[in-house]
Structures are given as C-alpha cells and as structure tokens.
Design a protein around this motif. Structure first.
Motif, mmCIF file in Angstrom:
data_model
loop_
_atom_site.group_PDB
_atom_site.id
_atom_site.type_symbol
_atom_site.label_atom_id
_atom_site.label_comp_id
_atom_site.label_asym_id
_atom_site.label_seq_id
_atom_site.Cartn_x
_atom_site.Cartn_y
_atom_site.Cartn_z
ATOM 1 N N ARG A 1 0.816 -1.214 0.000
ATOM 2 C CA ARG A 1 0.000 0.000 0.000
ATOM 3 C C ARG A 1 0.850 1.263 0.000
ATOM 4 N NH1 ARG A 1 -2.505 -4.077 0.988
ATOM 5 N NH2 ARG A 1 -4.715 -4.316 0.562
ATOM 6 N N TYR A 2 2.018 1.170 0.599
ATOM 7 C CA TYR A 2 2.885 2.343 0.649
ATOM 8 C C TYR A 2 3.515 2.616 -0.712
ATOM 9 C CZ TYR A 2 6.107 5.682 2.779
ATOM 10 O OH TYR A 2 6.788 6.806 3.115
ATOM 11 N N THR A 3 3.889 1.536 -1.407
ATOM 12 C CA THR A 3 4.595 1.728 -2.673
ATOM 13 C C THR A 3 3.676 1.643 -3.873
ATOM 14 O OG1 THR A 3 5.049 -0.627 -2.879
ATOM 15 C CG2 THR A 3 6.701 0.688 -1.725
ATOM 16 N N ALA A 4 2.467 1.088 -3.696
ATOM 17 C CA ALA A 4 1.518 0.816 -4.788
ATOM 18 C C ALA A 4 1.921 -0.390 -5.616
ATOM 19 C CB ALA A 4 1.308 2.033 -5.684
ATOM 20 N N MET A 5 2.814 -1.216 -5.097
ATOM 21 C CA MET A 5 3.224 -2.407 -5.847
ATOM 22 C C MET A 5 2.044 -3.379 -6.009
ATOM 23 S SD MET A 5 6.173 -5.133 -4.813
ATOM 24 C CE MET A 5 5.305 -5.834 -3.416
ATOM 25 N N GLY A 6 1.810 -3.799 -7.242
ATOM 26 C CA GLY A 6 0.751 -4.786 -7.485
ATOM 27 C C GLY A 6 -0.644 -4.210 -7.507
ATOM 28 N N PHE A 7 -0.737 -2.878 -7.601
ATOM 29 C CA PHE A 7 -2.043 -2.229 -7.616
ATOM 30 C C PHE A 7 -2.677 -2.281 -8.998
ATOM 31 C CE2 PHE A 7 -3.188 0.696 -4.008
ATOM 32 C CZ PHE A 7 -2.490 -0.025 -3.065
ATOM 33 N N GLY A 8 -3.906 -1.822 -9.027
ATOM 34 C CA GLY A 8 -4.574 -1.457 -10.265
ATOM 35 C C GLY A 8 -4.762 -2.590 -11.237
ATOM 36 N N THR A 9 -4.679 -2.234 -12.507
ATOM 37 C CA THR A 9 -5.004 -3.212 -13.539
ATOM 38 C C THR A 9 -3.923 -4.282 -13.637
ATOM 39 O OG1 THR A 9 -3.840 -2.166 -15.371
ATOM 40 C CG2 THR A 9 -6.026 -1.314 -14.855
ATOM 41 N N ASP A 10 -2.767 -4.050 -13.051
ATOM 42 C CA ASP A 10 -1.655 -4.991 -13.187
ATOM 43 C C ASP A 10 -1.813 -6.176 -12.243
ATOM 44 O OD1 ASP A 10 0.966 -5.518 -14.405
ATOM 45 O OD2 ASP A 10 1.654 -5.437 -12.340
ATOM 46 N N GLN A 11 -2.263 -5.906 -11.021
ATOM 47 C CA GLN A 11 -2.432 -6.949 -10.007
ATOM 48 C C GLN A 11 -1.164 -7.791 -9.820
ATOM 49 O OE1 GLN A 11 -5.064 -7.721 -7.657
ATOM 50 N NE2 GLN A 11 -5.283 -5.577 -8.190
ATOM 51 N N GLY A 12 -0.022 -7.127 -9.921
ATOM 52 C CA GLY A 12 1.231 -7.760 -9.527
ATOM 53 C C GLY A 12 1.681 -8.937 -10.350
ATOM 54 N N LYS A 13 1.295 -8.982 -11.602
ATOM 55 C CA LYS A 13 1.604 -10.177 -12.387
ATOM 56 C C LYS A 13 3.105 -10.367 -12.565
ATOM 57 C CE LYS A 13 -2.805 -10.245 -14.808
ATOM 58 N NZ LYS A 13 -3.368 -8.962 -14.365
ATOM 59 N N LEU A 14 3.820 -9.300 -12.918
ATOM 60 C CA LEU A 14 5.268 -9.444 -13.120
ATOM 61 C C LEU A 14 6.057 -9.168 -11.852
ATOM 62 C CD1 LEU A 14 6.338 -7.882 -16.538
ATOM 63 C CD2 LEU A 14 5.946 -10.249 -15.927
ATOM 64 N N GLY A 15 5.604 -8.214 -11.074
ATOM 65 C CA GLY A 15 6.467 -7.655 -10.051
ATOM 66 C C GLY A 15 6.339 -8.230 -8.657
ATOM 67 N N ASN A 16 5.192 -8.816 -8.320
ATOM 68 C CA ASN A 16 4.943 -9.111 -6.910
ATOM 69 C C ASN A 16 5.983 -10.016 -6.260
ATOM 70 O OD1 ASN A 16 2.741 -7.500 -6.482
ATOM 71 N ND2 ASN A 16 1.544 -9.137 -5.550
ATOM 72 N N ILE A 17 6.344 -11.118 -6.929
ATOM 73 C CA ILE A 17 7.271 -12.059 -6.287
ATOM 74 C C ILE A 17 8.638 -11.397 -6.109
ATOM 75 C CG2 ILE A 17 8.334 -14.349 -6.431
ATOM 76 C CD1 ILE A 17 5.292 -14.420 -6.172
ATOM 77 N N ASN A 18 9.077 -10.653 -7.127
ATOM 78 C CA ASN A 18 10.348 -9.931 -6.984
ATOM 79 C C ASN A 18 10.290 -8.955 -5.816
ATOM 80 O OD1 ASN A 18 11.856 -11.133 -9.025
ATOM 81 N ND2 ASN A 18 11.063 -9.751 -10.601
#
Lengths: 1012, 116
Positions: A556-573
């Motif tokens: 929530r602080y960084t907005a990682m995995g937000f919105g239309t992306d839903q963290g597909k590429l970035g979340n695990i990293n």
C-alpha cells in the motif's frame, strides 16, 4: 512503412492478409494473426508509453496478460473509446487506432519526464502525499493536476453503441487455460462424458504449444493442438470459449468468464445479417469442479534501468519470434538464472540475428539447452548477470559483471556489451490469481522458487499453474486433473494417450530476483520491480526503512501490485526484495492477495442487458395508462410508478407542481378527489389463529375487532421501534386483510412469515400477498358520499356505514370492498376491486364525478393532506429509532394484552423510557412563507459555538394551501413537553430559520371532517 | 455468490433467491416480561461472530418463502449443511467433522432455550 523486424518466414500470421493500423496517429502495417504488440514490434516501435510516475519511456516487455507497459487507449470514435487495453492481448484488425495513455505532449518528447529525471531522487514512495500535504485545503487542487499527468486512459464520453449479454452456465468441469495441461485435462474429462467448458484468454488455444521448440509425436506441437481441438469441438458435452478470460473466482465455484466476441474484428461490433452482433458476453458459470491450467508468468530480473525499451522477458522474445515472426531487435544479451530462458537465445540465433552473450548467474550451467547454445558458439558468461542497461529511449548496451549473491554485491570487473535488446528471466511464477480469489493463501515451494496455489475443495491445478514446467509432465498432469475431476463428478475415468515428447535434462535453477549493482540500491540506477506502478527496489527499501514490515503495508505504501496490473510481473520480486531487506524468508514475508478482476473487464459486459428500460423492473397499477393520458408526472416508489401530481394546462401554460398540488389539495378539502392507492401492500391473512397472530405482531388490540370493522395498527420490531403501519380489516372470524406501506409490503410479509415459521409454528395461520390482485382507489372529500351513492348499491348512511367500517357490495356494477378509512382527514371511501375491473370503475367514477368537481391527485398532494393531519409515514417520520411513544401514539399501544407482543418488552428498557427522546411534533415556521428543508437539523440555541448540539430534524415539510403557510413535522428531543417553544434551523447558506413547536395535527384535531 | 441448497425445495439455487436473516437458533425468550433488561438486551443485540463454523438463518425469499438454517464456515465460506426449522445441525464448532449419528437420541440443543 516497412516491417523492419518482420522475419521472412515463420510464425502463425497470415502474410497474405495485410492490415493497416495507426498508433499515436502514425500509420503502420501488420498481418492477420498479429497482436497490436507484435505489429508494433515488427515496425520497430520502441516507445509505447510513458511511465506512470516518472514519465520514463517504456516499451513492450511481455507477450500476454502480464504486459505492464503497453497499456493503450483504443478507439477511432468517441463512443468506441476503450481504455486499459494491453497491446499484447489486442488482436490486430484493419483500421485499428490506438494511442499511448501517458505522455504529454507525446510519448517521444515528454515534458513530465523532466520531473521524473530531475526529481527522480526526490520522488520516494508517498511523494505526492508528502509533498502536497500542506495546506490540506489545496489537496483537491493539486490532485486535479496530478491526476492529469498520471492515469491509464479515459472513459468514452458518448453512449456505448454495443450490446452485451449475460449467460448463465452450468458444467461438471470448468477448465481454465487451453495450453498443454488444459487441453489434456479437457480431453480426459470430456471423454468421461462430463459437461466441460474450456476457456482460454488468447486469440488461439494452445498456450505454450503454439511457440515451443519441442516436438510432439515428432511433429510440430501445434499439429497436436489442432487435433485435440478438433476432437473437443466435435463433442456435444464440450463448450470451447476462446478469447475468454476467467476474471473472477467467486464463492462456491462461481466463475465469471468474459468472452470477447468482436473485439478482434472492429472497434464496435460489426453487423451480421443486418443486426449488430453482441460485443462480449459475461458467462456466469456455476462449475461442479474447476481445473486451473493457467500456466506461469516468467519473472523478469530486477537490474538497473531494466525499464528502458528493449528490455524484454526471455519467453516473450521466443513467442514473438516463433508465433508472430517478429524479432524485436538486432543484437541480444540474455540474462538468466535458469535453463528455460536459453530458448530465447536459440530462437533469436535461428532468426538470423546476433546473440552477443548469455549472462548466466549460475557457476556451472550444464543443462541440455545450455550445451546447445555452447555448440552454436554463443558466448556464455558464467556466474554473471546484466547489472544495468545502457540507453535512453532504447537499449544501447548491457553492463555485465560477475555477482556474489550471498554477499549481494558485484564480484568482478564490469564489461559493457554492445546490444539493443536485453532478455531476462528469473524463472517462473505460477499464475495463482484465480486460486487467490477464493481466499486461499498460496504456499511457497523452494524447489520451484515460486508460490503454488492452495486449493479449496473441488479445485485442482495442473501444469505450470502448480509449478510443473516440463512439457511431458505438464501434459500428464493435465490428464490426471481432468480424470480426477470427472471421477469426482461420478463419471468413469477415460484414457488419454499422451503424445511422445523427447525428455530433456535441465540444470537446476538459481534463486535470483534483484541483481546487485556496484552502487547501493538507493544511489544506483533505478531498478524497477513493478513497471506499471513505477515501483523500484529502492522504493521497497525506503518502505522497509520507514518501518513498513508487513508485505501488505509495503504494497500500500509503494503501490506495488495495484490497479489493472495486479502484480503479475512484479509481486514475487518485490516480496523477495522485502524479504532480503528484512532478513526473512519469502514464505515468512508472505504474499499479498490478488483480487478480481484478473484483467480489466469493460463495464458493458458487467452490466449486460441490465441497462436503460431493463435496469430495474417497473410496476404499473391497473390505471396507469389513464394517468399517462391525463398528463401525470410520476414518482418512483420502490419499483412502482405512482402519479406524483396531475398538472393541467391553464391559459396555455402547464401548472407548476406547486400550483397543481395547491389545486388538488383544495379539491379534496372542498369537493372530492381521487387517488390511485393500488400500490399499498395487501396481505390476506387466514386461519383459526389469525386474530391471535395479529395481536402478537401489532402493538394494539385485535381480540374484539368484529367482521365489518377496520383498525389502524402499528408494527414494531422487538427492539420497540416502529417499522411499518397500516390498517387491517376483519373480513370474517378467521379472515383479515392487512395493508402495509407501499415500500414495506415485501418486508412485512417476510416478517410475518419469519415469526410464524420460526417462533410460533403452532399457530394455524396463512399469509398471501394480494397487492397486485386488488386495485385501490380512494374517493375523498366532502362530496365523496354523493358521488359514491350514484354508483354503488352499498348503504352509505352514516350510521349504517361508519368511519372505520368496511362493506361488501358492487361499485360501478362490479364486486367491491369499500373501506371507510381516511388518510386525508376528510370523508373517504377506499374502493377495492379486482385489478382488471379497476380502470372501468375509475372511469365510471369520472363519468359521474364531473359535476362534483372530482379531481385526480397524486402522491405529493396525499403527503400534504396527511401531514396536515399529523399522520405519519413509516420510513419518513420513523427511521428505526422511533417508538410508538415517541410518535405520541400511546393510543395504539395495548400494554395490557396477555401476550407480550413484539416490541412490548423493549419499551420499558431505560433507553426507550427516557423522557428526552426525540419525539414527533409539528413545526410552524415564524415566517409563513418559509417551507423548511426536510432533513434540516434543529437546535435550541443558534448562538451556541459550533458544533451546536443538534436536538432533532425535520421529517416532512410542505406548503399548506389550506393553512396558507409552510408547516412541518419533526422529531425534537423532549418535544412533547415543549409546545409553544421556539427552535432554530441553521441552514448551509447561513440563514437561520425560526419555528414554533406545535401539535403535529394542524387541521381538525377532533377528526370531525372524516367522521361525517 | 453462494450456491444454496434449499432443504424444502430440495435444490441448489443461486444466492439471489435468498435473504440472510442473521444468526440461527436465537430463540425469543418464553416470557419477555420476566427478562431483566440485560437479558433482553442480549437477546436483541448480541450475536456471535466466530471464525469458523456458524449457524445462520436464511429464507428462500423468491422461492418457497421457507425459513431454514445454514451451517457455514466463515473463513472458507463453505456451506456444510442446510436444515429445516426445528432440526439441529450435524456440524458444530464442537464437531466440525459432523457429530456421530445417534439414532433415536436427540442431540443437545445448541443454545439455552432453542426451539427453532
């Protein structure tokens, strides 16, 4: 414009069909079978967007749903605008027009990027909130401009011309994903006879088999796909849904599938046989069992400037080369932690372009693919990785160095390789989004370096979705899942013979997420984790330093995995980086929750046909057409359309509501009016215990009510609060007719059933809704008796047919029940007739009523007339916090009834017995011209400092033509003891109205007019 | 969206046909007037909010109009059973796997004063 990156042969595109399209106003050519992304790459378009926060140039990274950058705006026409389209998922069609969503004045030269460049170091997470906090009152102003420079596209400003459908489907087995696992799962289940739905989000089914280097039965894999699809298409128990995304996995295997039927053909659905086709369908599937064959997304590596156009996923490179005949560059450097990614280098080389080097982070890579690469003469730099990309609007080089992962540092000299493309792979992440929608937290597996889904009952995963990646194993895994699903559905297991796939020896993969750089993360070049939301490794580091330790807080602080992306590429990293910084393992840090929808769904598909006139059912009374023909304005009461008032033409002008209501009120008070009251709820109550039951649900007494008599009743909940009211008539010893408020009808019936079924099943009583069966018309006013006498055989003598009596007879020649009840305070007859006779009776009344001045009136006049009499409306004067005593209606409360009726006990609780509760009173504005606002707050002392103690509010307020004054009903603390006192109503515009507390009965307090 | 088996209709139907009516087995005290204010307040306002097995009252509002009970897991949302008014649940917090069937022996009521 030539397609400079298009290979001379290969791919699944149709080179004989050229399609023309524009991107940011410039015209390009592509082929049938292209996606917008493959066509852009074929034409050498590097920059497709500007990034969300820093406005950095961005290119295409992936080839599927996980694409974070190439999110474009489609649409030639205003009505055809579609935001949030991934270019990788949009099939190319002739005449397609697309634009970047960010970038001003354009993506090539973007002014905001200066902010990104200059302010880059100064834009940590929370930048906008931290910077634009003060003064708080200006945030709304700041926000407007910040939003303008961000955002992902815009909505159309014109009505959507397209049609969308909802389909409700049931199946035994829903298979999501038609790659190798999904296809064999579907085959296994279908051959057992199960009803199968197979969905796939891509233009073609086949998944990874459409671009694999491997052979199935010694033939190209796509041939096997064709055979499998042919068999499935020929089975009656199978539904194939291509171009369909399973977007949400809801409770009890309810899955929403979004099928795009025409979006690959044109901007708005083309005509077929002269009719507009359905653009998309929402399948609402209730599945017996679900097989998740959703595959896996490749993880990019996180290194410096990994967002510069020309940085791609290794698997995406293979897909573009093999499926679309497009090679997205000239000189490739591959950075990898595993064997799979070597396919990208081999495919690149075979397309005739140069592979500069492969940087493999492992010390001694030795798998089969590695050896093939060596044999081709590709340079492999062992124990190394790309630590930084060079270049601005396109990759111009790769800085490669040996890295020490345990020490998280660069361990050798940096070599800069000349290249224009960097492909990277950190392994695969199973696509667990749908399983996550069910609420089940995924499980980390060290052996595959990824999260696998935790599965609720009735769901299985197969292939890449549960970390099985070797093609032969994936095919077998699918069969197993399909067979198991069919068996669970009670069907015999069927056999599926698997195609031969040459076994391949792969080396062990290495865990690599963020690549170390010579400089510390916070000082080095930006290393992007979530490209769509511009979240960097440094951002995550700042977040953990500032004390955000939970991954949900970091998100929530960084907005990682937000919105239309839903963290597909970035979340695990991102999780891996947070884990390293916090000194924990990835499973200890855990995952965030992926939420529906998997990819954006257009509102049209969600709404389906439930719009415009089909948005909500409309209910009409039997006299509706008459009201329409007589110019009624209508009011919506629940789903009912009720006449609000009947404006007339006076001197060529239409009356205002105020004028019409004044005229209608006078007609009722001075002559006779008629109201269509058919919408009142009517419940027929029968049975030997009907009377006993009424005594328990109403506050007042019912034991003595004789046939032919009518009584007003108040209904409370067991907390003592009024929730409905109405009259109930005794039709016979064991037979009653209850009326309810229009809006309360369904709720009251359910309430009666609740008590009967759960508390007092021993009472012999039955409830039937008869609201629609009987039409009701209220004839009221001093002339009502004369008019009624002309058309009824009922004895209207005031002694024979008293106030609160009802009689059976004929009215206008049809059987009727007539009730002497009054909601206007005037002499009144409520005529109930079978609904299909109602218009006849209504018109007969008018045929006779002209000479008496019979005037139709609507709900507005009804409200004024009843409020003048202090008659409440449940839900207007009451709001679930008002007792009968608060309403001053102790006359309707039978405290001495033998059974403790619903609400009785609560009336003696300390809170309900307080004397300073808000009580119903009348308000007379000091200025007769003032009509107080309904809902206005009341205070005793207008000079009190703000916030003033609020002591009540206005519940109903009108202008009374009879009193020639505004008047209101209100609830005021202790109001019943404050008659004659003054209260104040401060308004938003600064005015303060003054009003006197008076009795809520403004007219005829003794009720003489209705008793005549 | 739930998929609910109506024990009266004998069919699985979509949640849209039903209304939830709160916690099940809340019996109205037999003699409200002899309840203390606290007891009456408990009956009116206090409800369980368990993480796990929960018994709920529902009505097949646009179907057969019958009230019935559901045993539902509040974490997984799994509906373990539905049963008619007057019946006792098989799955309870004490017996999450279902209590052993004891033919002819009425299971103990869930709450004091349960009638429905």
């Amino acid at each position: 414009m030539s397609q400079l990156n298009r290979l001379a042969r290969g791919g699944r595109i149709d080179r004989s069909r050229r399609l023309s399209f524009t991107f940011n106003g410039k015209r390009y050519q592509g082929h049938a079978g292209d996606t917008l992304a493959s066509a852009l790459l074929a034409n050498g378009v590097d920059i497709v967007n500007r990034s969300f926060k820093y406005s950095r140039p961005r290119g295409i990274v992936a080839a599927g749903a996980e694409e974070p950058n190439a999110v474009v705006q489609l649409g030639k026409t205003e009505a055809g605008q579609v935001p949030n389209v991934r270019a990788t998922q949009q099939a190319l069609f002739d005449g397609l027009e697309a634009r970047s969503t960010n970038g001003w004045p354009n993506v090539q030269r973007d002014l905001m990027s200066l902010v990104g460049k200059l302010g880059g170091q100064f834009m940590p997470p929370g930048f906008y909130y931290k910077t634009f906090m003060a003064p708080a009152s200006l945030w709304m102003t700041y926000e407007k401009y910040i939003r303008k420079s961000a955002g992902l596209g815009r909505s159309p400003m014109e009505n959507d011309p397209d049609i969308y459908d909802h389909l409700h489907q049931h199946c035994d087995v829903l298979v999501i994903g038609a790659g190798p696992a999904g296809l064999t799962a579907a085959l296994a289940a279908a051959r057992s006879g199960a009803r199968v739905i197979l969905v796939d989000e891509q233009e073609e089914m086949g998944g990874s088999l459409l671009d694999t280097r491997e052979l199935l039965d010694d033939k190209p894999a796509d041939q096997w796909v064709t055979e499998a699809l042919k068999e499935l298409a020929g089975l009656d128990n199978v539904t194939l849904l291509p171009r369909t995304t399973a977007n949400g996995y809801h409770d009890h295997h309810f899955v929403t599938l979004h099928e795009r039927r025409t979006e690959h053909l044109a901007e708005t659905a083309p005509l077929k046989d002269g009719r507009r086709q359905v653009r998309s369908r929402m399948h609402r599937v209730r599945a017996g069992r679900v097989v998740l064959a959703t595959g896996a997304h490749e993880r990019p590596l996180v290194y410096g400037n990994n967002d510069v156009p020309g940085n791609l996923l290794a698997g995406a490179v293979s897909t573009y080369v093999r499926r679309y005949g497009v090679v997205p560059g000239k000189r490739l450097v591959l950075s990898t932690s595993n064997d799979h990614a070597y396919r990208a280098a081999l495919d690149w080389l075979e397309s005739g372009r140069e592979v500069v080097a492969i940087a493999d982070v492992r010390a001694n890579p030795d798998g089969e693919l590695v050896e093939q690469a060596r044999a081709q003469g590709i340079r492999i730099i062992e124990g190394a990785a790309v630590i930084e990309a060079k270049g601005d609007s396109r990759v111009s080089g790769a800085r490669v160095a040996k890295v020490d992962l345990d020490g998280f540092r660069v361990a050798g000299a940096v070599e800069t390789l000349d290249c224009d493309t960097i492909a990277s792979s950190g392994g695969y992440s199973p696509v667990i989004h749908l399983a996550s929608h069910t609420g089940a937290r995924p499980t980390w597996r060290d052996d595959i370096l990824g999260f696998v889904p935790t599965l609720v009952k009735g769901v299985s995963a197969a292939g890449g979705a549960q970390g099985v990646y070797a093609t032969a194993e994936v095919l077998a895994d699918g069969v197993e899942a399909g067979r198991q699903a069919a068996t669970e559905a009670g069907l015999p297991a069927a056999s599926v013979s698997l195609p031969r796939v040459a076994a391949r020896r792969d080396g062990t993969a290495c865990a690599l997420y963020q690549v170390p750089h010579e400089k510390p993360t916070l000082r080095g070049p930006k290393q992007f984790v979530d490209l769509q939301n511009d979240v960097t490794a440094a951002g995550i580091e700042v977040a953990t330093r500032e004390g955000f330790e939970s991954i949900e807080h970091v998100k929530r602080y960084t907005a990682m995995g937000f919105g239309t992306d839903q963290g597909k590429l970035g979340n695990i990293n991102g999780m891996a980086i947070a884990a390293r910084l916090l000194g924990r393992s990835i499973p200890e840090v855990g995952t965030t929750v992926f939420r529906p929808n998997y990819t954006p769904v257009t509102f049209g598909a969600i709404v389906g046909r439930h719009c415009r006139e089909l948005f909500d059912p409309e209910r009409y009374t039997a006299m509706h057409q008459w009201h329409v023909e007589h110019g009624a304005e209508f009011e919506e009461v629940g789903q009912w359309k009720r006449p609000w008032y009947f404006p007339r033409q006076v001197n060529g002008k239409t009356e205002t509501m105020h004028e019409a209501v004044a005229r209608e009120c006078r007609a009722v008070r001075e002559a006779v009016g008629i109201l269509d009251a058919s919408t009142l709820g009517k419940i027929d109550i029968q049975g030997p215990d009907a009377r006993e039951f009424l005594g328990r649900v109403y506050t007042n007494k019912w034991a003595q009510l004789a046939p032919g008599r009518v009584r007003y009743g108040l209904m409370c909940k067991d907390d003592g609060m009024v929730f409905d009211d109405g009259t109930t008539s005794c039709l016979g010893a064991n037979h009653f007719l209850m009326t309810t408020t229009t809006g309360g009808a369904a709720g009251v019936l359910e309430w009666l059933e609740l008590w009967h079924q759960t508390e007092w099943p021993e009472l012999d009583v039955y409830f039937t809704s008869v609201t629609d069966h009987w039409a009701t018309m209220t004839v009221t006013g001093p002339e009502a008796r004369k008019l009624m006498a002309e058309i009824t055989d009922i004895d209207l003598d005031k002694e024979a047919f008293k106030f609160m009596d009802w009689r059976e007879g004929t009215v206008a020649g049809v059987p009727a029940r007539v009730f002497r009840i009054s909601f206007t305070g005037e002499l009144a007859y409520e005529i109930n007739v079978q609904a299909n006779y109602a218009l006849h009776v209504w018109e007969t009344l008018f045929a006779h009523g002209d000479k008496y001045g019979l005037t139709p009136y609507g709900t507005e006049t009804m409200h004024v007339l009843r409020a003048e009499k202090g008659f409440i409306i449940a839900g207007q004067e009451t709001d679930g916090s008002v007792t009968p005593e608060d309403l001053g209606m102790h006359w309707a409360v039978g405290y001495d009834k033998p059974f403790s009726w619903i609400g009785q006990r609560a009336l003696t609780r300390p809170d309900t017995a307080r004397t300073d509760r808000k009580q119903l009173v009348g308000l007379k504005p000091r200025d007769a011209k003032v009509v107080l606002e309904e809902g206005a707050q009341i205070v005793f002392d207008p000079n009190h400092a703000i916030p003033m103690p609020m002591v009540g509010h206005v519940t109903s307020s009108y202008y009374s033509p009879t009193l020639d004054s505004g008047f209101a009903l209100a609830v005021v603390k202790g109001g019943q003891q404050k008659m004659g006192e003054t209260v104040y109503l401060p308004m938003a515009d600064g005015q303060v109205h003054e009003a006197e507390i008076v009795s809520p009965i403004f007219l005829d307090p003794k009720g003489e007019r209705q008793n005549v | 969206m739930f998929y609910i088996h109506c024990p009266y209709c004998g069919e699985l139907r979509e949640e849209e046909e039903f209304h939830p009516k709160g916690q099940a087995h809340i019996a109205r005290p037999e003699d409200p007037e002899s309840c203390s204010d606290e007891e009456w307040g408990d009956y009116l306002f206090f409800r369980d909010n368990p993480r796990g097995i929960h018994h709920e009252l529902w009505v097949h509002a646009v179907g057969c109009r019958k009230f019935f009970n559901i045993t539902r897991h509040t974490v997984t949302y799994e509906i373990l059973e539905t049963y008619k008014m007057g019946e006792q649940p098989r799955f309870t917090a004490e017996h999450p796997e279902g209590r052993p069937s004891q033919d002819g022996v009425e299971p103990a009521p869930l709450r004091e004063g349960v009638r429905a």
